[in-house]
Enzyme design. Structure first.
Site, PDB file in Angstrom:
ATOM      1  N   CYS A  46      -8.965  18.827   7.961  1.00 49.16           N
ATOM      2  CA  CYS A  46      -8.105  17.652   8.163  1.00 49.16           C
ATOM      3  C   CYS A  46      -7.000  17.887   9.166  1.00 49.16           C
ATOM      4  O   CYS A  46      -6.534  16.949   9.801  1.00 49.16           O
ATOM      5  CB  CYS A  46      -7.501  17.208   6.826  1.00 49.16           C
ATOM      6  SG  CYS A  46      -6.298  18.372   6.135  1.00 49.16           S
ATOM      7  N   GLU A 265       6.069  19.591   7.769  1.00 43.16           N
ATOM      8  CA  GLU A 265       6.479  18.277   8.261  1.00 43.16           C
ATOM      9  C   GLU A 265       6.441  18.223   9.780  1.00 43.16           C
ATOM     10  O   GLU A 265       5.840  17.329  10.367  1.00 43.16           O
ATOM     11  CB  GLU A 265       7.889  17.948   7.760  1.00 43.16           C
ATOM     12  CG  GLU A 265       8.388  16.574   8.185  1.00 43.16           C
ATOM     13  CD  GLU A 265       7.662  15.434   7.483  1.00 43.16           C
ATOM     14  OE1 GLU A 265       7.650  14.319   8.042  1.00 43.16           O
ATOM     15  OE2 GLU A 265       7.099  15.646   6.401  1.00 43.16           O
ATOM     16  N   SER A 349      10.063  24.375   2.300  1.00 42.30           N
ATOM     17  CA  SER A 349      11.362  24.760   1.744  1.00 42.30           C
ATOM     18  C   SER A 349      12.051  23.579   1.072  1.00 42.30           C
ATOM     19  O   SER A 349      11.823  22.416   1.415  1.00 42.30           O
ATOM     20  CB  SER A 349      12.264  25.298   2.849  1.00 42.30           C
ATOM     21  OG  SER A 349      12.576  24.274   3.781  1.00 42.30           O
ATOM     22  N   ASP A 362       9.602  13.101  -3.061  1.00 38.44           N
ATOM     23  CA  ASP A 362       9.486  13.369  -4.495  1.00 38.44           C
ATOM     24  C   ASP A 362      10.788  13.906  -5.065  1.00 38.44           C
ATOM     25  O   ASP A 362      11.169  13.593  -6.203  1.00 38.44           O
ATOM     26  CB  ASP A 362       8.385  14.407  -4.756  1.00 38.44           C
ATOM     27  CG  ASP A 362       6.996  13.850  -4.569  1.00 38.44           C
ATOM     28  OD1 ASP A 362       6.870  12.697  -4.123  1.00 38.44           O
ATOM     29  OD2 ASP A 362       6.028  14.566  -4.848  1.00 38.44           O
ATOM     30  N   ARG A 915     -23.917   6.657   0.595  1.00 37.11           N
ATOM     31  CA  ARG A 915     -24.631   6.962  -0.644  1.00 37.11           C
ATOM     32  C   ARG A 915     -24.695   5.754  -1.594  1.00 37.11           C
ATOM     33  O   ARG A 915     -23.698   5.280  -2.099  1.00 37.11           O
ATOM     34  CB  ARG A 915     -23.896   8.116  -1.327  1.00 37.11           C
ATOM     35  CG  ARG A 915     -24.640   8.787  -2.441  1.00 37.11           C
ATOM     36  CD  ARG A 915     -23.771   9.910  -2.992  1.00 37.11           C
ATOM     37  NE  ARG A 915     -24.518  10.951  -3.653  1.00 37.11           N
ATOM     38  CZ  ARG A 915     -23.996  12.144  -3.947  1.00 37.11           C
ATOM     39  NH1 ARG A 915     -22.743  12.428  -3.610  1.00 37.11           N
ATOM     40  NH2 ARG A 915     -24.721  13.053  -4.565  1.00 37.11           N
ATOM     41  N   ALA A1082     -31.625   7.715   1.842  1.00 40.91           N
ATOM     42  CA  ALA A1082     -32.346   6.913   0.850  1.00 40.91           C
ATOM     43  C   ALA A1082     -32.817   7.732  -0.347  1.00 40.91           C
ATOM     44  O   ALA A1082     -33.702   7.298  -1.083  1.00 40.91           O
ATOM     45  CB  ALA A1082     -33.537   6.183   1.491  1.00 40.91           C
ATOM     46  N   GLU A1264     -28.637   9.476  -4.806  1.00 41.34           N
ATOM     47  CA  GLU A1264     -27.856   8.242  -4.888  1.00 41.34           C
ATOM     48  C   GLU A1264     -27.775   7.617  -6.279  1.00 41.34           C
ATOM     49  O   GLU A1264     -26.719   7.078  -6.640  1.00 41.34           O
ATOM     50  CB  GLU A1264     -28.442   7.211  -3.916  1.00 41.34           C
ATOM     51  CG  GLU A1264     -28.295   7.589  -2.453  1.00 41.34           C
ATOM     52  CD  GLU A1264     -29.027   6.624  -1.539  1.00 41.34           C
ATOM     53  OE1 GLU A1264     -28.364   5.875  -0.822  1.00 41.34           O
ATOM     54  OE2 GLU A1264     -30.276   6.623  -1.564  1.00 41.34           O
TER      55      GLU A1264
END
Length: 1335
Positions: A46, A265, A349, A362, A915, A1082, A1264
């Site tokens: 990511c 960050e 930190s 948070d 799927r 499939a 599936e």
């Protein structure tokens, strides 16, 4: 005082010293490992620290603790400049396939690796835990994975394998030598147990003394004074200082310089917001910023202290100090518990969290409410401030002056009579950004319940952290009672206002949460006052309210997997039916498995970056590449003008390789930049400036319906007399259901490497694709060459799920063009945000239904109009809609029925295969109206479902006869094994005794048709080579994406040839070995390719037969050699096509499917009516997979599909702006299920004695069909909501209410109508644009 400056970076990787003389501050550890050191086991999933695929272990000598410490980090966010004098351990450094580490061995042998892309990161998270604690608890093991994601397995096998390390109840795998074995926890005695999927007694023991030592060279430096580090890159300078004096001097000279500790960050801002910080200062070595001190007011933390240290110190304080002094500490700990994964908390930190000033922080509301005290410093000055409402004057701003830094923060002890709570609600409990956070504190006058101080602070309710300054002063000197509760709630509802278009959306939900949080706080304080004998002053707590204050806890897991053992007498070499591990599991666990981007770079290789539209629908007026050309390493910019063949592409030729004059979605590919490195290509792509002239855009299904914007004619199936059916019905119910889309989120994004061969237009491509044939043909068409000049190779994929069936060609065609134009190899691996923006996902659906039924619950008529959001091209949308209409009955016989489907043409990226391929949408609609029938009739839903269920020999609404209909067996077995009736009574009892928590229980069947609905795709091919040493090279038309296809195919060939699986090898799938292949999709690939392999093997065996007869006592090897010396071919092809397929929509006749797969799931959930959070308590699944080829793989597919479905129906939500731009472009904003999301009790049973005569070795498809069973969670949630609505006096509570999919916390909370939702109901003003739209 002048200090020595060092510009040489020294660190260790897997015990080897690395000296980097040209360290670039913009280079991450991940890039350095993969590109400079060739250590490709660490993966890019990511790029934002949200998936854990890049997890590695850092070891360093901690001078404050005076010991070596080990912690996990995300290599994708870790700057290499931060690694001076530390040791890095990657997955390659702990073991290899020749000698696996116990962690690697256990995840492999316990079947915890499917596609394997996430596996190295998960291995390193577990390894780091064991380095710190060789005998962890089960809870510690589960907590270790909060920062890791897996899209394939459903997590159960990973946890089960790793729990064997636990000292408090690791799994024995069913061997019976552990009283805590999860299999012994089952109450069900109706099903005979089966042998285990793995045997832990085979595992190597963990020996902590054999781990690699910390580099002695680094240990010798532990007392050496640190020198200032300075590294200068192409654009950024990094300075790491070790004294406060240096830091303050630098900050005075460079007030705009950024301070970085964990880079969690700043790294995100540089990568995704394209922000550039020319000077970065790292203060992580400064004593004052990393120290912890216990003082008279509280505990002081240096601003650079990592959150993991804060967590550890507070935990020790809570364990040793009196409870009344640790109220605030426990509130902070509760936030840290769900804050992020270990990888982030190890480096992020506490000071960074404060200074970032995020409005959805948070911690900041908690610290603000707690009376935290901050020490600030600049050159020559020092001051102390309270962290109150004045500290955050605006969005992402604090009251610090530019030259000031945060030195420390004091988290205070709580006082006598003081109570504190912290709250957070997100889409997912683990590692998720908050929707709303809160810190709440009250101090009572001594010996009373009169309020002396009240602080209510919130995140997510403004552009900064706010305090309810209008509401709280009015409560001073009031008693803690019902009157105060009403006043505060009314005040918060008025004070905490959000505009209808507030960023993040969910306005009513967020406003309601503020009241819900205070109500929870009110009840919590009331409970504590009762324990302090002050209850008489404030009133007694209603016992049914008590559970509202309880947090969802992690309960001990109980997992069961049951399957049919192979017949006695089956050869030990015959692995069909046995739980054989994935063939590549060891390689995946050790990091040796090669994925597309792991292929070593070519010497003259170039990198490509796509340039995409920022408008949903517009004319392209101009393209300016002047800035892009200034970027070092720029080679060229490609557009449609550069295409030598056809720029027209797509399944229906309604797409372009590059947009020419007009763009039709945000993310539409306009061109591509080619440069010498990925970083330069990225920068150059950002430099391409495009001007547009906007055109009207259609974004949503409703927009398309209004504008009559559709692809092709409607799909339609009709049977019976609908008018008569409705006229005879006792009741008719009509309604709508919206089903949101879903992102594939395969861990490996799209990747292509194109290598021009330099003659006759030949080109070789390595592609992460499910569809080698279309990749080959699309590229050949674009280049204007025959297909035979293009070879496409696929070793393995890091997940696919349908997302790489057609959309991979968007990338591969562009890369092939770049290779053609430059004559050099070109590579492109999409970043996660690009992938999510460009490639589409599961189709959102809107259904309008009308169902007629008798008082007994018997369905007599049904009409459903389906609408899907197809996006800007037709792609596979028609076949998906056809399958949705085929599955609109799910498992029920309906005599009079009409189903129609329209595909909406919109200005969004084209949606595609996923799927289930439309089946889950069609079936969810069926179960939705079925549940409404049951409620309307006042009958138990399970009775209504069973009553309407098909029987053996029935015809479906598309007139296919049901043969081998095992669904009633699955249903009855699931009812029994789940103890459904007894648990239903327990749920009803729980709901009577709990007002603000409710439970729901639901059992759901599925009937899923197996075959491509486009009949010619139902073909498979294989090529089998037998070599003179008896080894076999097997090739077939399917691709491996983690589903275990290659493993099953080796098992099939092994049985067919009667040789051990060890003699058979699969290298890859390629167009030059098996041509004209159907996509791996499939759920049909094992059926098609398995039968083709069988046919090829039979050809080989037939050729060997004379030699076996001549030498019956010979060996396989001798027969093969005899055949070779007799000049008999030892190579054979195999081909198979599914017989008797073909369906006509015009006549509603024929068979669209070869057979059906069946299954049933029973799920129980618990919801928090005040927050919308829910907990999946238990799921029992009974699945018919025929005679399983491999129970471990099949159970893994059942669990993985179920958890992916759990995401579809309860969690995963795509947010688009009204202008058609995707907000949710990565794991920080788009949440898939995590380790803690799965049912606490997860029991899977494969139906026994149900061979399927229509597929290879009596097996059935499994990829599936199980996904839809996760709707049992959705409907259990709906039942729990119904109980909540009845509790709070909704006059319609036992009738019908709307719950669209997914059932997110927002939808759950808003559906649990009560006094708080009433206070916060606002509605959207007319002509007001919302932050996101329902597409």
């Amino acid at each position: 005082m002048t200090r020595t400056t060092v510009d040489e970076l020294v660190f260790f990787v897997n015990g080897k010293k690395v000296v980097e003389k040209n360290a670039d501050p913009e280079t991450t550890l991940l890039v350095y490992l993969r590109r400079k050191l060739g250590l490709c086991g660490t993966k890019l999933g990511c790029g934002e620290g949200g998936c854990g695929a890049c997890t590695v272990m850092i070891s360093k000598y901690d001078r404050l603790q005076n010991k070596i410490v080990h912690f996990s980090v995300n290599a994708c966010l870790t700057p290499i400049c931060s690694l001076h004098h530390v040791a890095v351990t990657t997955v390659e450094g702990i073991g290899n396939t020749k000698k696996l580490h116990p962690v690697q061995e256990r995840i492999a042998k316990s079947h915890g690796s499917q596609c394997g892309f996430c596996t190295p990161g998960i291995v390193m998270s577990m390894y780091t835990l064991l380095r710190n604690k060789p005998e962890p608890t089960v809870e510690e093991i589960e907590n270790a994975f909060q920062g890791n994601l897996c899209r394939c397995t459903g997590y159960r096998p990973i946890l089960q394998g790793f729990r064997t390390f636990a000292k408090d109840g690791g799994c024995c795998g069913g061997s019976g030598n552990n009283p805590n074995c999860c299999m012994s926890q089952t109450k069900d005695q109706t099903i005979a147990p089966s042998s285990s999927l793995f045997n832990p007694e085979d595992f190597k023991p963990l020996d902590p003394t054999q781990e690699p030592i910390f580099p002695p060279e680094l240990l010798r430096l532990k007392d050496t004074p640190r020198k200032t580090l300075r590294f200068e890159g192409e654009r950024v300078t990094w300075i790491q200082v070790s004294t406060m004096e240096e830091l303050l001097d630098l900050k005075a000279q460079h007030p705009d310089a950024k301070l970085v500790v964990g880079n969690t960050e700043i790294g995100i801002e540089m990568k995704f917001k394209n922000m550039l910080f020319p000077l970065i200062i790292c203060p992580a070595w400064i004593l004052e910023l990393t120290s912890v001190a216990h003082g008279p007011e509280g505990i002081s933390f240096g601003a650079a202290c990592p959150l993991s240290l804060v967590e550890s110190v507070l935990a020790d304080a809570i364990a040793t100090l009196p409870e009344q002094r640790t109220e605030v500490f426990r509130g902070v700990m509760e936030q840290l518990r769900w804050f992020a994964g270990k990888q982030v908390k190890s480096v992020a930190s506490i000071g960074g969290n404060i200074i970032t000033a995020s409005p959805i922080s948070d911690l900041n509301p908690v610290l603000m409410a707690s009376r935290a005290k901050l020490t600030l410093a600049s050159r020559g000055t020092k001051r102390t401030v309270w962290m109150d409402h004045t500290f955050f004057p605006g969005y992402r701003r604090t009251l610090l002056s530019p030259e000031e830094i945060l030195v420390s923060i004091v988290i205070p002890y709580s006082r006598k009579g003081e109570f504190f709570s912290a709250f957070k609600q997100a889409s997912r409990r683990e590692d998720d950004i908050a929707k709303v956070t809160s810190g709440m504190r009250v101090l009572f006058k001594p010996g009373t319940t009169e309020v002396q101080e009240l602080s209510l602070c919130f995140g997510g309710m403004a552009d900064r952290t706010v305090s309810a300054l209008k509401t709280t002063p009015k409560q001073l000197s009031k008693s803690w009672n019902e009157e105060l509760l009403q006043d505060v709630c009314a005040g918060l509802a008025e004070e905490l206002h959000l505009a209808p278009d507030a960023p993040g959306g969910m306005v009513e939900f967020r406003r309601t949460l503020t009241l819900s949080f205070f109500f929870k706080f009110y009840l919590t304080v009331l409970q504590k006052l009762g324990r302090a004998d002050l209850e008489g002053m404030c009133g007694k707590l209603d016992p049914t309210f008590a559970s509202a204050t309880l947090l969802f806890q992690k309960d001990p897991p109980a997992n069961v997997q049951l399957f049919q053992e192979v017949p006695k007498g089956q050869s030990e070499e015959d692995m069909v039916g046995r739980p054989m591990p994935h063939l590549a599991a060891d390689m995946q666990a050790s990091g040796e498995a090669v994925y597309c981007d792991d292929i070593p770079r070519y010497e003259n290789e170039l990198s490509l970056r796509l340039v995409t539209s920022t408008r949903a629908h517009a004319k392209i007026m101009s393209i300016d590449t002047s800035e892009a050309k200034k970027v070092p390493g720029f080679v060229c910019f490609l557009t449609s003008e550069d295409v030598p063949g056809s720029n027209i592409t797509g399944i229906f030729n309604d797409e372009t390789v590059f947009a020419k004059d007009e763009v039709t979605c945000v993310g539409h590919i306009i061109g591509a930049v080619v440069a010498d490195t990925p970083e330069h290509a990225h920068r150059a792509a950002r430099g391409v400036k495009i001007t547009y002239e906007d055109l009207p855009a259609i974004i949503t299904i409703q927009d398309a319906i209004k504008n009559n914007s559709f692809y092709g004619p409607e799909v339609k199936i009709e049977k019976g007399d609908l008018k008569k059916g409705f006229s005879e019905a006792d009741n008719v119910v009509s309604g709508e259901l919206y089903i949101g889309g879903q992102e594939h989120f395969y861990l490996e994004t799209h990747c292509t490497i194109a290598v021009p061969k330099g003659e006759a237009g030949e080109m070789e491509l390595f592609v992460s694709t499910q569809n080698t044939m279309k990749t080959q043909s699309f590229i050949a068409k674009m280049l204007g060459v025959p297909d035979n000049r293009i070879v496409v190779r696929v070793k393995r994929m890091g997940g696919g799920f349908g997302g790489k069936e057609t959309r991979s060609t968007l990338i591969s065609t562009a890369v092939a063009l770049a290779a053609y134009k430059t004559g050099r190899p070109v590579r492109c691996m999409l970043d996660r945000d690009e992938d999510m923006l460009i490639t589409g996902g599961r189709h959102p659906f809107l259904a309008k239904y009308k169902v007629g039924f008798m008082k007994t619950g018997t369905i007599v008529a049904l009409e459903v109009a389906h609408f899907s959001n197809g996006g800007n091209s037709e792609d596979l949308s028609r076949s998906i809609m056809e399958r949705a209409v085929f599955h609109m009955d799910n498992a029920y016989k309906i005599p009079n029925i009409r189903g129609t489907g329209r595909i909406c043409k919109t200005n969004l990226p084209s949606n595609t295969a996923f799927r289930g391929f439309g089946g889950p949408q069609g079936m969810l609609i069926a179960e939705y109206w079925m549940s409404e029938v049951a409620v309307t009739c006042g009958l138990p839903a399970e009775e209504v479902r069973r009553k309407n269920m098909y029987k053996e020999g029935d015809l479906t609404h598309f007139n296919q006869k049901l043969e081998g209909f095992t669904l009633p067996r699955c249903w009855d077995e699931c009812i029994a094994s789940s103890q459904y009736q007894a648990r239903k009574m327990e749920v009803e009892k729980f709901n009577r005794e709990n007002c603000w928590k409710k439970r729901g229980l639901c059992i759901i069947p599925t009937k899923f048709g197996i075959s491509f609905t486009l009949s010619f795709l139902n073909q498979g091919g294989a090529l089998v080579h037998v070599y003179t040493d008896g080894s076999v090279l097997l090739t077939h038309g399917g691709t491996e994406m983690g589903q275990g296809l290659h493993t099953k195919m080796v098992q099939v060939a092994s049985r067919a040839l009667k040789i051990p699986t060890s003699k058979i090898h699969i290298t890859e799938t390629s167009t030059n070995t098996v041509p004209n292949t159907s996509p791996t999709a499939a759920s049909a690939s094992a059926d098609l390719n398995g039968q083709a392999i069988y046919e090829a093997c039979q050809t080989i065996l037939k050729r060997l037969e004379p030699f076996k007869k001549k030498n019956p006592s010979g060996s396989w090897e001798s027969w093969v050699m005899d055949a070779y010396t007799s000049a008999v071919s030892l190579s054979a092809t195999g081909f198979y096509k599914t017989p008797n397929l073909g369906y006509s929509f015009e006549t509603n006749s024929g068979n669209p499917f070869h057979y059906f797969s069946y299954g049933v799931a029973c799920s129980e959930v618990e919801i928090d009516c005040l927050t919308g959070d829910h907990k999946n308590l238990r799921t029992d699944i009974v699945m018919d997979v025929g005679s399983s080829l491999n129970p471990a793989i099949d159970i893994g597919q059942v669990e993985g599909a179920f958890v992916q479905g759990l995401g579809l129906f309860t969690m995963e939500e795509l947010h688009y702006s009204p202008e058609g731009s995707l907000h949710t472009r990565g794991p920080s904003t788009y949440k898939i299920p995590a380790f803690g999301s799965i049912p606490i009790e997860f029991r899977v049973s494969l139906l026994r004695d149900c061979p399927n005569k229509r597929a290879i070795y009596a097996s059935k498809a499994v990829g599936e069909p199980p996904l839809f069973l996760a709707s049992s969670i959705f409907f259990a949630i709906k039942d729990a909501i119904r109980a909540a609505r009845a509790q709070h006096g909704d006059s319609n509570a036992k009738q019908l209410f709307q719950l669209d999919s997914p059932a997110t916390p927002e939808k759950i909370r808003n559906a649990c109508v009560d006094q708080f939702t009433t206070l916060c109901a606002t509605g959207t003003p007319e002509n007001c644009k919302s932050w996101s739209v329902r597409i």
